[in-house]
Write a protein that holds these residues in place. Structure first.
Motif, short mmCIF file in Angstrom:
data_model
loop_
_atom_site.label_atom_id
_atom_site.label_comp_id
_atom_site.label_asym_id
_atom_site.label_seq_id
_atom_site.Cartn_x
_atom_site.Cartn_y
_atom_site.Cartn_z
N UNK A 1 30.51 39.10 5.39
CA UNK A 1 31.69 38.25 5.47
C UNK A 1 31.71 37.57 6.84
N UNK A 2 31.93 36.28 6.80
CA UNK A 2 31.98 35.51 8.05
C UNK A 2 33.22 34.62 8.03
N UNK A 3 33.95 34.63 9.14
CA UNK A 3 35.11 33.76 9.30
C UNK A 3 35.05 33.13 10.68
N UNK A 4 35.08 31.81 10.73
CA UNK A 4 35.01 31.12 12.00
C UNK A 4 36.02 29.98 12.07
N UNK A 5 36.57 29.79 13.26
CA UNK A 5 37.47 28.66 13.53
C UNK A 5 36.84 27.84 14.65
N UNK B 1 42.36 30.63 3.68
CA UNK B 1 41.72 30.05 4.85
C UNK B 1 41.78 28.53 4.80
N UNK B 2 41.46 27.97 3.62
CA UNK B 2 41.51 26.52 3.47
C UNK B 2 42.92 25.99 3.72
N UNK B 3 43.91 26.70 3.18
CA UNK B 3 45.29 26.26 3.39
C UNK B 3 45.68 26.29 4.86
N UNK B 4 45.25 27.33 5.57
CA UNK B 4 45.54 27.39 7.01
C UNK B 4 44.91 26.22 7.75
N UNK C 1 38.10 25.40 9.77
CA UNK C 1 37.84 26.81 9.48
C UNK C 1 36.64 26.89 8.54
N UNK C 2 35.76 27.82 8.82
CA UNK C 2 34.54 28.03 8.02
C UNK C 2 34.51 29.49 7.61
N UNK C 3 34.52 29.74 6.30
CA UNK C 3 34.50 31.12 5.79
C UNK C 3 33.47 31.24 4.69
N UNK C 4 32.69 32.32 4.73
CA UNK C 4 31.76 32.57 3.64
C UNK C 4 31.59 34.07 3.42
N UNK C 5 31.27 34.41 2.17
CA UNK C 5 30.96 35.78 1.80
C UNK C 5 29.68 35.78 0.99
N UNK C 6 28.95 36.87 1.08
CA UNK C 6 27.68 36.99 0.36
C UNK C 6 27.47 38.44 -0.03
N UNK C 7 27.11 38.63 -1.29
CA UNK C 7 26.79 39.96 -1.79
C UNK C 7 25.38 39.95 -2.36
N UNK C 8 24.57 40.91 -1.93
CA UNK C 8 23.20 41.03 -2.42
C UNK C 8 23.00 42.44 -2.94
#
Length: 748
Positions: free
Chosen positions: A453-457, A17-20, A404-411
């Protein structure tokens, strides 16, 4: 190890994502032709480069400060959105120790108790009445986890009000809170402080910044505190934190910073006092309004809220050219939490016995709902890559932000239980004894595991039609995916999933007749998909409501800002109209989402002043009027009522005057008030909390060589009002009584 491996397996996706995003930025750069010399000359004055953070150089007029968020370039003055900033100067004068205390300077924010079964208790905040549990950011990145945040590493706190989906992504129905932390700077500085006083409270902090090269520096912040709350029995906290950081390339085109936070807090959770309805009244109020002692705490000795936070953040800024700046920010967070609390209720028999006048009849309360102990682990990772481009096309100037903003979270949360049901306790003289109780492994589906999981542009562009008039347009496309699984040793797993893709636009017109005046009209939206609060409120996401339409929020705002007295003093005001569609409501006892499809409207006025009236006289004041209404409801009786947790009037004032400055007789005198009018606690408007009023004061004196030492006395709630800080549907938390603290600090 399995869960960490699971997280790391997704790092490659974020790296992609960062590379894109960087490729997108490079494409933008490639498409803009070299500017002629005269265009470059006209462009140079409008470049806004990140400054070096050096204590004492930030303007007292917070309108002149940068927003502190790469994807929201510019100053507070020229950003078309209501933004309240609490600067470090005010944080230190008020001796602020937590995020919640800092936010008392911002009217329109209320603190909730939450429902312990979901682990909401902590910084459970509402902005303009809208839930903001997941809307706390630190240096522009999400601050994952649910806990009570300490302010020992804060440089400033900003509240960006109104739906902010384009900037931050999902949620942000009422706005977002962004904390700016203390990071390394060029030059050396050393400070320490020790505070003690009523409660009792003992606190110490250290802040050391050391330049280690021409363009590099390291910094270390430390904190330790042990405290009890005045006029609240058994409520105490023991916490400590360490925040080391280093920076490379300060003052150059390429800057890299890395900071780490380790924070531990062992506290006793306070779920407050219940509500009761007096004879002849239809609206319930706190039992402390009817003679019950405000110090009564209804928990058990086994209650605890023990949190460990480890958070690492790496940020890279590269000035690629005189018109293009690239940012790449990454954060990884680990939070563990051991929690047990005693949510309580005063049932019909308790209510009747409280008012029957028979001293031999003792009203009792029962602890239930979400009081079972649990252990929770949170692992989260976020990467935001942003490009800022400033260029001209013909006669038009442009400022574009893309990223681009991407995050993941596991609980993963494992629930336990008590060996027997907890008995009722006296409302008037509660017992806290845990004799005969013990914690044992939970049964049934006592394990909850969540993957988010969240992915935003996002893309925002500002174009100047004239030197004074500009248009801003923005768009964010987001995808949110959540999987929620429950299981146990003898219980088959059940899974609920949801996936939503949504778009949040923003648009503004900005008129700046002079560099010190800004007038604007703005429109913005945000979206809250099902499962957005799964970490803190699991009951809001199940098979019955996972397919609900996302909550939609939008705002229309007209505002004005002006900086006066050589930009020393700032004035601002705004009129706004917010709408929330498909609203959900959670039952205060069971925690279950009981309705959807409601529509809410909140409109009002914000007024404020910030900065210095004279070089020695500073002021920060804010007033908010909120007119709220449930305009549509699946429960007919709720339609037309006020929105829960929204006070019509709220105000804050903090002002200081430095007498005999730069003399041995110097004295800083300060004071302030906070006010919040009555607010309802449910959509039916059948429960309420009275108005709050707090009077605080400060006396401070500097002494020693070059006045490096400072002694100060802070007084809080000097009139000893019965106030309430934490709000929920069927209970509230009384605030601390009159408190006095003494501080000795030194700075080199």
């Amino acid at each position: 190890m399995t869960r960490r491996t699971h997280l790391l397996s997704e790092v490659s996706g974020l790296a992609l994502t960062a590379g894109l995003a960087l490729a997108m930025a490079g494409a933008v750069r490639a498409q803009v032709p070299p500017q002629p010399a005269e265009a470059q000359q006209s462009l140079a004055p409008m470049l806004t480069l990140p400054g070096i953070s050096v204590e004492g150089q930030q303007p007292a007029n917070t309108l002149r400060r940068q927003t502190g968020i790469a994807r929201l370039p510019g100053t507070v003055q020229d950003t078309p959105q209501t933004i309240n900033v609490i600067p470090r100067e005010v944080l230190e004068q008020q001796n602020v120790t937590t995020l919640e205390q800092a936010l008392r300077n911002v009217p329109g924010i209320t603190s909730a108790i939450g429902e312990g079964n979901g682990g909401v208790n902590g910084d459970s905040l509402r902005i303009r009445g809208f839930f903001a549990q997941n809307d706390v950011y630190v240096d522009g990145l999400r601050d994952f986890g649910s806990y009570t945040r300490d302010a020992f590493n804060y440089e400033s706190v900003a509240v960006l009000k109104g739906p902010s989906g384009t900037t931050f992504g999902q949620s942000t129905a009422g706005g977002a809170i962004n904390v700016t932390t203390r990071l390394p700077h060029l030059g050396n500085s050393y400070s320490a402080s020790a505070t003690g006083g009523m409660g009792p409270l003992y606190r110490g902090t250290v802040d050391v910044n050391q330049q280690v090269g021409d363009t590099s520096a390291v910094r270390l912040n430390l904190m330790g505190q042990r405290s009890e709350m005045v006029d609240r029995d058994e409520v105490e906290s023991r916490r400590w934190g360490i925040a080391p950081s280093f920076a490379l390339g300060l003052g150059t085109d390429t800057t890299f910073t890395f900071d780490y936070l380790h924070f531990e807090d062992d506290r006793v959770p306070d779920f407050g006092v219940p509500l009761a309805t007096a004879p002849g009244r239809s609206v319930a109020r706190p039992v402390t309004e009817y003679g019950v002692r405000r110090g009564n705490w209804y928990g058990f000795d086994l209650d605890r809220d023990d949190v460990v936070v480890d958070r690492a953040t790496a940020r890279l800024r590269h000035q690629a050219s005189d018109w293009l700046t690239l940012y790449n920010d990454t954060r990884v967070t680990f939070v563990t939490r051991d929690f047990a609390a005693s949510p309580l209720s005063c049932d019909a028999a308790c209510n009747q016995n409280l008012f029957d006048g028979n001293p031999r009849t003792i009203p009792t309360v029962t602890a239930g709902g979400g009081g079972s102990p649990f252990h929770q682990e949170t692992i989260a990772l976020q990467n935001v890559t942003t490009a800022q481009a400033r260029f001209t096309t013909g006669i038009f100037r442009h400022e574009a932000t893309v990223g681009v903003d991407a995050w993941i979270q596991n609980d993963e949360r494992t629930g336990s239980s008590y060996n027997r049901g907890r008995s009722a306790v006296s409302l008037l003289d509660p017992s806290h004894s845990a004799a005969g109780y013990s914690v044992m492994p939970g049964s049934g589906a006592n394990v909850r595991e969540t993957d988010q999981r969240h992915l935003g542009a996002f893309l925002t562009e500002r174009v100047w039609l004239t030197p004074q008039l500009s248009l801003i347009g923005g768009l964010r496309i987001s995808n949110y995916d959540v999987d929620y699984k429950t299981y146990g040793a003898s219980t088959a797993p059940t899974t609920v999933s949801s996936n939503d893709t949504f778009i949040d636009p923003r648009a503004s017109i900005v008129f700046e007749p002079t560099p010190s005046q800004t007038y604007y009209f703005s429109y913005a939206t945000s979206t809250t998909p099902p499962g957005a609060f799964i970490t803190t409120q699991p009951a809001t996401f199940n098979a019955a409501n996972s397919t609900l339409e996302p909550e939609r929020n939008r705002i229309f705002e007209v505002g004005a800002r002006a900086s006066l007295l050589n930009d020393r003093l700032g004035l601002y005001g705004a009129l706004f109209h917010s709408e929330k569609g498909n609203a959900t409501e959670t039952d205060p006892v069971s925690g279950t989402t009981t309705q959807s499809g409601d529509e809410q409207r909140i409109q009002g006025v914000e007024l404020g002043v910030t900065g210095r009236i004279t070089p020695n006289w500073s002021v920060n004041a804010n007033y908010t009027y909120l007119d709220s209404e449930t305009t549509k409801s699946t429960t007919a009786a709720n339609q037309g009522g006020r929105v829960p947790y929204v006070a019509e009037h709220a105000a804050s004032l903090w002002s200081t005057y430095e007498a005999f400055r730069d003399t041995p007789y110097n004295l800083t005198l300060g004071g302030g008030v906070t006010y919040r009018s009555q607010a309802f606690l449910n959509a039916a408007n059948t429960a309420e909390v009275p108005a709050n009023f707090t009077l605080d004061a400060l006396v401070s004196h500097r002494f020693g060589e070059q006045s490096r030492w400072r002694a100060s006395v802070n007084g809080y709630n000097l009139t000893n009002e019965l106030n309430y800080d934490g709000l929920f549907g069927n209970r509230v938390v009384p605030a601390a009584g009159r408190t006095v603290l003494l501080t000795l600090a030194v700075t080199y």
